[in-house]
Design a protein around this motif. Structure first.
Motif, short mmCIF file in Angstrom:
data_model
loop_
_atom_site.label_atom_id
_atom_site.label_comp_id
_atom_site.label_asym_id
_atom_site.label_seq_id
_atom_site.Cartn_x
_atom_site.Cartn_y
_atom_site.Cartn_z
N TRP A 478 3.71 12.46 3.58
CA TRP A 478 2.30 12.16 3.83
C TRP A 478 1.39 13.10 3.03
CZ3 TRP A 478 3.15 11.91 9.84
CH2 TRP A 478 3.68 10.67 10.16
N GLN A 479 1.72 14.38 3.01
CA GLN A 479 0.90 15.32 2.25
C GLN A 479 1.02 15.07 0.75
OE1 GLN A 479 0.64 19.52 4.11
NE2 GLN A 479 2.59 18.70 4.87
N HIS A 480 2.22 14.71 0.32
CA HIS A 480 2.42 14.37 -1.09
C HIS A 480 1.51 13.21 -1.49
CE1 HIS A 480 4.12 12.88 -4.77
NE2 HIS A 480 4.77 11.89 -4.18
N LEU A 481 1.50 12.15 -0.70
CA LEU A 481 0.64 11.00 -1.00
C LEU A 481 -0.83 11.39 -0.95
CD1 LEU A 481 2.50 8.19 0.97
CD2 LEU A 481 2.40 8.47 -1.50
N GLU A 482 -1.18 12.21 0.02
CA GLU A 482 -2.58 12.64 0.15
C GLU A 482 -3.02 13.44 -1.08
OE1 GLU A 482 -5.23 14.59 3.71
OE2 GLU A 482 -3.30 15.50 3.25
N GLY A 486 -5.79 12.20 -3.69
CA GLY A 486 -6.97 13.06 -3.84
C GLY A 486 -7.19 13.53 -5.26
N PHE A 487 -6.10 13.91 -5.94
CA PHE A 487 -6.26 14.43 -7.29
C PHE A 487 -6.45 13.32 -8.33
CE2 PHE A 487 -4.69 18.34 -5.44
CZ PHE A 487 -5.39 19.30 -6.15
N ASN A 488 -5.80 12.19 -8.13
CA ASN A 488 -5.85 11.16 -9.16
C ASN A 488 -6.94 10.12 -8.96
OD1 ASN A 488 -3.50 11.51 -11.16
ND2 ASN A 488 -2.65 12.02 -9.15
N LEU A 489 -7.56 10.09 -7.81
CA LEU A 489 -8.68 9.19 -7.60
C LEU A 489 -9.97 9.97 -7.34
CD1 LEU A 489 -7.11 6.30 -5.50
CD2 LEU A 489 -7.48 6.43 -7.95
N THR A 639 -3.65 -2.03 5.68
CA THR A 639 -2.48 -1.29 5.19
C THR A 639 -2.16 -1.64 3.75
OG1 THR A 639 -1.58 -1.23 7.44
CG2 THR A 639 -0.05 -0.79 5.63
N LEU A 640 -2.29 -2.91 3.41
CA LEU A 640 -2.01 -3.34 2.05
C LEU A 640 -2.95 -2.67 1.06
CD1 LEU A 640 -0.45 -5.15 0.09
CD2 LEU A 640 -2.12 -6.96 0.57
N VAL A 641 -4.23 -2.59 1.41
CA VAL A 641 -5.19 -1.92 0.53
C VAL A 641 -4.82 -0.46 0.36
CG1 VAL A 641 -7.59 -1.15 0.34
CG2 VAL A 641 -7.09 -3.49 1.06
N GLN A 642 -4.41 0.20 1.45
CA GLN A 642 -4.00 1.59 1.36
C GLN A 642 -2.78 1.76 0.45
OE1 GLN A 642 -3.51 2.86 5.52
NE2 GLN A 642 -5.10 4.36 5.09
N VAL A 643 -1.82 0.87 0.63
CA VAL A 643 -0.59 0.97 -0.17
C VAL A 643 -0.89 0.74 -1.65
CG1 VAL A 643 1.63 -0.14 -0.62
CG2 VAL A 643 0.94 0.36 1.73
N LEU A 644 -1.72 -0.26 -1.94
CA LEU A 644 -2.07 -0.53 -3.34
C LEU A 644 -2.84 0.64 -3.95
CD1 LEU A 644 -3.07 -4.30 -3.13
CD2 LEU A 644 -0.97 -3.32 -4.07
N THR A 645 -3.73 1.24 -3.15
CA THR A 645 -4.48 2.39 -3.64
C THR A 645 -3.54 3.55 -3.95
OG1 THR A 645 -6.40 1.74 -2.30
CG2 THR A 645 -6.32 4.02 -3.09
N ALA A 646 -2.65 3.82 -3.02
CA ALA A 646 -1.69 4.92 -3.23
C ALA A 646 -0.77 4.62 -4.42
CB ALA A 646 -0.86 5.14 -1.96
N ALA A 647 -0.37 3.35 -4.55
CA ALA A 647 0.51 2.98 -5.67
C ALA A 647 -0.20 3.21 -7.00
CB ALA A 647 0.93 1.52 -5.54
N TYR A 648 -1.48 2.88 -7.06
CA TYR A 648 -2.24 3.10 -8.30
C TYR A 648 -2.33 4.59 -8.61
CZ TYR A 648 -6.06 2.91 -11.67
OH TYR A 648 -6.84 3.04 -12.80
N LEU A 650 -0.21 6.93 -7.65
CA LEU A 650 1.13 7.36 -8.08
C LEU A 650 1.39 6.97 -9.53
CD1 LEU A 650 3.15 6.40 -4.87
CD2 LEU A 650 2.73 8.73 -5.69
N LYS A 651 0.96 5.78 -9.89
CA LYS A 651 1.14 5.33 -11.28
C LYS A 651 0.39 6.24 -12.25
CE LYS A 651 0.35 1.42 -14.37
NZ LYS A 651 -0.21 0.04 -14.49
N LEU A 652 -0.84 6.57 -11.90
CA LEU A 652 -1.63 7.45 -12.76
C LEU A 652 -0.96 8.80 -12.94
CD1 LEU A 652 -5.28 6.79 -11.49
CD2 LEU A 652 -4.26 5.97 -13.61
N ASP A 653 -0.27 9.24 -11.89
CA ASP A 653 0.34 10.57 -11.92
C ASP A 653 1.79 10.53 -12.39
OD1 ASP A 653 -0.54 13.15 -11.59
OD2 ASP A 653 0.32 13.37 -9.61
#
Length: 710
Positions: A478-482, A486-489, A639-648, A650-653
């Motif tokens: 959870w902290q990793h995703l946060e 936070g850093f990439n968006l 939840t889907l919006v959250q997952v897609l946001t996090a996926a984007y 992660l992709k940037l990073d």
């Protein structure tokens, strides 16, 4: 932000009463929403329990009797019928603010009266209309509280429906209703065994049941002529006529009355109330207690309805803000990615001597890996200054034993991280100052990537990209995703909008000139990195983000540690926001920080988290009262919006998508912990209390990561 220990103080104990107040407020809110849910979704017409399929007819004396029925406790049934040439017009489902007054006006003009079987919840909504019924000479009666089908309801709910209706009528009119008509009833010959049982229970509670001789079915709007025909008795007989004054468009009913009443009056009919036609006693005055209970019920229902409406608007506003935020974040991220790619094509250049300042307090678990990663990078001319802030675990001696070139140790008495940083600045020789937490491990190219933006003279500070080293387990994921989000968006957005509020203590580079401009690192807040960054922007410098400057840090490994860390971050950020509040009215870079950065922090890191407990209560309300498919669709969409946001993010990073499975679980425990931190911080800020620094216990996670990837 750092996790560094500060001087030991004896602050007042954190206030506890606000947690009790919060719990009581949420309980009251849930109770209010539950009342609204019952009125609007459980008992409301079409939403209550499904009618039973028991079609057995009631006893003969009920089925063959008149429409006014008294059911004694011993099972005796007494029924009465209307006298000849006497009609009692009855109206169900009101009062309605539009159609009930229209019907009363027709009755008044034709010197007639009617009996209005009112829904208690509607009476609470329109007590003035209920009073109009009584004041006009008509009669008010009960039709349950929510138009519930009593045949399918348990005994306790039947009692609640009749009791609440009586209280509502008492509060609005001062009278105690004695007549009752069950919803979905019609003529006596249609009464079934379940309906009979419901009528018996109502009789035990003091109600006389009134059914109908003629059912006009005006609720289906069959046409004016059809309604008139259905309401006309045959052969001069008297009749109780069932009509409706609410539940939809009743224009046909009003028009039918204009025809029916004068036509039958010409034939010698009189139009009166049920009680007058049957020579029944008038409705007695309600007791003071019943009127008080009715008023309390009305205020509770209106308050619950207002709360449900407000929560609906809050949810809508939160969704709109979240969507707008996501759009802005994604757009800014794309702009920032293109900008970084364009700059990366340029050959890296040497931008000056770098002094790395490492404030350390009891950092023996990670300090060796930290120092080795700093001195072993690919950027030339780097000195490392470890400022030991009164450690008791041998941190300074451990660094000395490394005997690494260009690594210096400065010891001071425990005075706090900001003071340790300022001490390091005094000893530093470089024009570029990199400030690093004592538990942070740098990638080999991190310093080189971090300082490149400082080649532009206008840039005063650079934020690096902090990653979680101990990302195992749910809390770590959870902290990793946060961090990644936070850093990439967030930070890309802040960079593009030129309002970066924080250069994290884990990895940040500063131009010495900018540090001197603001008088060094401030000791006035607990979020010294946020305070320091805001001061640099207000001094006219740009602050940017370098995503390829990567450092690994040790995140809290327990909920208790996480609470302490985030509590200090949040409280310190609030201090910094208040300290720099004048930026809201200033121009230039300071104005951008105020109107963009501070407004964003206020909205998304303070106000929305403060409203989050109510959102959770509303979620419980929705899970109980709203259709399951609707609730599931909303939750899945969110939840889907959250997952897609996090996926984007992660992709940037360049990160793996594996941890995404844990994101839906973040809504339980982690999210609540985060908004409780904001609540606690807000309370502490409002009462003017001081917060001591809490140091996180190190486990050496950053060191372990460095060894694994060596």
């Amino acid at each position: 932000m750092s996790r560094h220990a500060r001087r030991r103080e004896s602050p007042r104990r954190a206030p506890k009463a606000h947690w009790l107040l919060l719990a009581l407020s949420l309980a009251l809110a849930l109770a209010g929403l539950s009342l609204n849910g019952y009125v609007e979704h459980i008992g409301a017409e079409g939403s209550g329990p499904h009618p039973v399929t028991d079609e057995r007819p009631a006893p003969d004396e009920v089925v063959d009797g008149g429409p006014v029925q008294r059911l004694a406790a011993d099972g005796t049934v007494t029924t009465r019928a209307m006298p000849a040439k006497t009609i009692a017009l009855t109206f169900d489902d009101g009062p309605d603010p539009r159609w009930t007054p229209a019907i009363l006006d027709v009755l008044r003009r034709h010197d007639a009266a009617g009996t209005f079987f009112t829904v208690g919840a509607q009476v609470n909504q329109h007590p003035d209309v209920a009073r109009q019924i009584v004041d006009s000479g008509s009669e008010i009666a009960a039709h349950t509280f929510t138009h519930l089908d009593l045949t399918a309801a348990p005994a306790w709910q039947r009692t609640a429906e009749t009791t609440l209706t009586g209280n509502a009528i008492a509060a609005a009119t001062g009278l105690r209703a004695t007549l009752m008509r069950p919803p979905y009833s019609a003529t006596p010959d249609a009464v079934t065994v379940p309906a009979y049982e419901a009528m018996r229970q109502a009789a035990d509670e003091g109600y006389l049941t009134v059914l109908a001789d003629l059912d006009t079915k005006d609720w289906s709007r069959p046409g004016v002529d059809a309604i008139v025909a259905a309401a006309t008795p045959a052969g001069g007989a008297g009749a109780i006529v069932m009509m409706h004054d609410a539940g939809g468009d009743r224009a046909q009913t009003v028009a039918a009355l204009e025809i029916l009443i004068p036509r039958l009056q010409e034939q010698g009919y009189r139009f009166t109330t049920v009680s007058q036609a049957m020579a029944l006693p008038a409705a007695p005055a309600a007791s003071a207690g019943q009127r008080v209970r009715g008023q309390a019920l009305r205020f509770a229902q209106l308050g619950a309805g207002w709360l449900a409406g407000a929560m609906t608007w809050l949810m809508l506003a939160a969704v709109v803000l979240a969507v707008l935020r996501l759009i802005v974040q994604v757009w800014c991220a794309r702009v920032h990615v293109r900008r970084v790619r364009k700059l990366s094509r340029r050959r890296k250049r040497y931008v000056g001597a770098v002094s790395v300042i490492v404030p350390a307090y009891n950092e023996s678990a990670n300090i060796e890996a930290t120092v080795r990663s700093l001195i072993g990078g690919d950027y030339p001319n780097v000195e490392v200054i470890v400022v030991d802030d009164g450690s008791t675990d041998g941190t300074a001696e451990l660094v000395r034993r490394l005997r690494l070139p260009n690594v210096y140790v400065v010891e001071q008495e425990n005075a706090g991280k900001p003071t340790a940083l300022n001490t390091g600045v005094m000893f530093a020789r470089g024009d570029i100052l990199v400030m690093v937490d004592g538990d942070t491990v740098f990638e080999p190219d991190a310093i080189g990537e971090l300082v490149q933006p400082l080649a532009e003279p206008a840039v005063g500070a650079v934020s690096g990209n902090t990653k979680v080293a101990n990302r195992g387990g749910l809390l770590g994921r959870w902290q990793h995703l946060e961090y990644v989000i936070g850093f990439n968006l967030d930070r890309r957005m802040f960079d593009v909008l030129q309002c970066m509020p924080t250069v994290p203590g884990a990895i940040g580079a500063f131009r010495r000139e900018a540090v001197v401009d603001v008088g060094g690192v401030s000791t006035q807040t607990l979020a010294e990195d946020t305070d320091f960054t805001m001061a640099i922007i207000r001094a006219g410098w740009r602050v940017v983000y370098a995503p390829d400057a990567i450092a690994w840090t040790e995140a809290p490994a327990s909920l208790r540690q996480l609470w302490r860390q985030r509590y200090r971050w949040c409280y310190g950020t609030m201090q910094a926001m208040w300290k720099h509040r004048r930026a809201l009215t200033e121009g230039g870079a300071s104005g951008r920080l105020g109107r963009r950065g501070l407004s964003y922090l206020t909205l998304f890191q303070v106000l929305l988290p403060l409203s989050a407990p109510m959102v959770d209560v509303y979620g419980v309300y929705g899970a109980i009262f709203l259709p399951p498919t609707q609730v599931a669709a909303v939750w899945l969409g969110f939840t889907l919006v959250q997952v897609l946001t996090a996926a984007y993010a992660l992709k940037l990073d360049g990160e793996r998508y594996g941890p995404l499975w844990s994101l839906p679980l973040q809504q339980v425990v982690y999210r609540q912990l985060m908004y409780l931190v904001v609540i606690q911080s807000t309370v502490m800020a409002l009462v003017g209390d001081r917060l001591r620094w809490h140091r996180m216990t190190r486990t050496g996670a950053a060191t372990a990561h460095a060894r694994t990837n060596a």
